[in-house]
Motif scaffolding. Sequence first.
Motif: not given
Length: 446
Positions: A189, A193, A195, A306, A332-333
Motif C-alpha cells: 500500500g 490505491t 488505479r 477495480e 497509484g494515488n
Amino acid sequence: MTNTRRQFLHQSAQMAVTGALLPDQLLANSSQPPIRSAAETISVALIGCNSMGWADLTSMLKHPGVRCAALCDVDQNVMNRRATDLDKLAGTVAGSPKPVLYNDFRRVLDNKAIDVVIVGTPDHWHCLPTVMACQAGKDVYVEKPLANSIEECNLMVAAAKKHQRIVQVGQWQRSGGHWKAAIDYVRAGKIGTVRTVKTWAYMPYGKTFPVLPDEPVPAGVDYAMWLGPAPERPFNKNRFHGSFRYFWDYAGGLMTDWGAHMIDMALWGMNVTTPTSVVAMGGRFGFPNHAGETPDTMQAIYEFPEFTLQWEQAIGIGRGPFDREHGVAFIGNFGTVVVDRDGWELLPEADSGQYLTPAMPRHLRYGSDLDKHTLNFVECVRSRQQPNAPAEVGRNVAVNAQLGNIAYRTGRKLNWDETTQTITADSNANDLAKAHYRSPWKLPTV
C-alpha cells in the motif's frame, strides 16, 4: 544406452510420424514420486535445442546433481551443434554418459531413465510434449507462453494436476528478487490505491523482414514434424526458427513473447488472474512491407473490477514508456513503481511541494533471474512443492495474451467469462481461442 551419431541417423530414418498416440503404458496415471534427496541425480532431456531451450538447459546444468540425458530436435544440424556445445560445458555431473540424440520427442518420453523434460519448442508445439510428458510421469519445464491457444492451456493445467507433475513455466521474473521486492512494495500500500497498470515492450529489432520465396526443405530438417499440428505450408525461412513468432500459425508476436512476461508481473502485483473484458487496436504501421502477420504496433486495455491494465507493443522502436524498452508501471494515488529487468524505482507523487510517499534510490537487479528460476524448478522436482510459476500461472497470463490478440484480430471488444472459460456471445472469437490441429495430430485427452 547412449547412441552414436551413426545410430541416431539410422534410427531417425526408421521413425515415421504416425500421430500423437502414446504407447499404452504411458497413458496410465502416474503416481506422485517420493521426495528426492539432494544426492540424487536428476536426468534432463531438452526438446527443442535452439534459443531459449538451450538457455534453459545450460542454466539448469549449473545446479548440482543435474545432468543432460538427451537432446531432441527436428533439425539435425541444430542438435549436432548442441551436442558438440554440450561436450564443452564444464560443471556437468562427473562420469555422466553422453546424451542420447532423438528427432522424435515421443521417443524421449519412452526413455524411463529421464526424469525431466524441457520443452523449448515453438509455441504451437508446447502443449503435446507437455501433456504427454505428464502422462509419462515426467516433470516439465516449458517455455512461455504456455501454449498457442486458450484451449491448449487448459489441457496442460489439467494434465499437470491429474498426473501430479511439477510443471514450471519459463516466466522467470517470478523468481527474480527485485521483481518480488517491487511487488511487495506495491502490495504493502505504499503507493496508495493502484488505479491502472501499464505494461509494454518497445523492441528496436525487426525493422527489416523482407518477403522471401518458398524453397526446398534444408537437409537434416524434418519439416513435417516441425509443422506438427500447424497447417501444412511450403517451407519458408521466414517462418522457421526464431522468426516463427511473427506468424499466427505458430505464435502471437510480441504479445505472447514479451507480453507473457510483463503482463504476468502485472497480474502478480495486483493478485488477479483474468479480465472481464479486453479491447485492442493496432496494425502494421511502422513496417507495412514486413513479411510477418502479427502487428508491429498494438495497444490492448484489459478491464478488471477495480483497475485497468494496459499493454503496448512496438517493433523497431526502443524508447517506450518511462524511457524503457520494456517494463511494468503500477500507478497509484501516491506514486508510481516502475520495474524492468534491470531494477525498480519509485516515482513519488507530490502535492504542495511535498512527496506523498517517501523517495528512495533505485533498486538494481542482483543475480540471474533465469538461474534462480531453474534452481527453483530443480528444488521443487526434489521436494514436490509447487514452483514459482506453475502451469496455472502460465495459463492465466497466456489467457490474457491470447485474448488481447483475439481482440485485435476480430476488431471487437471481448467479454471474458472465467466460469465457463469462454468469450461471451462471440463464436468467431471463441473459435480463435481453440486449437485446430492438422491430421494426424490430435489434441490430447486428459
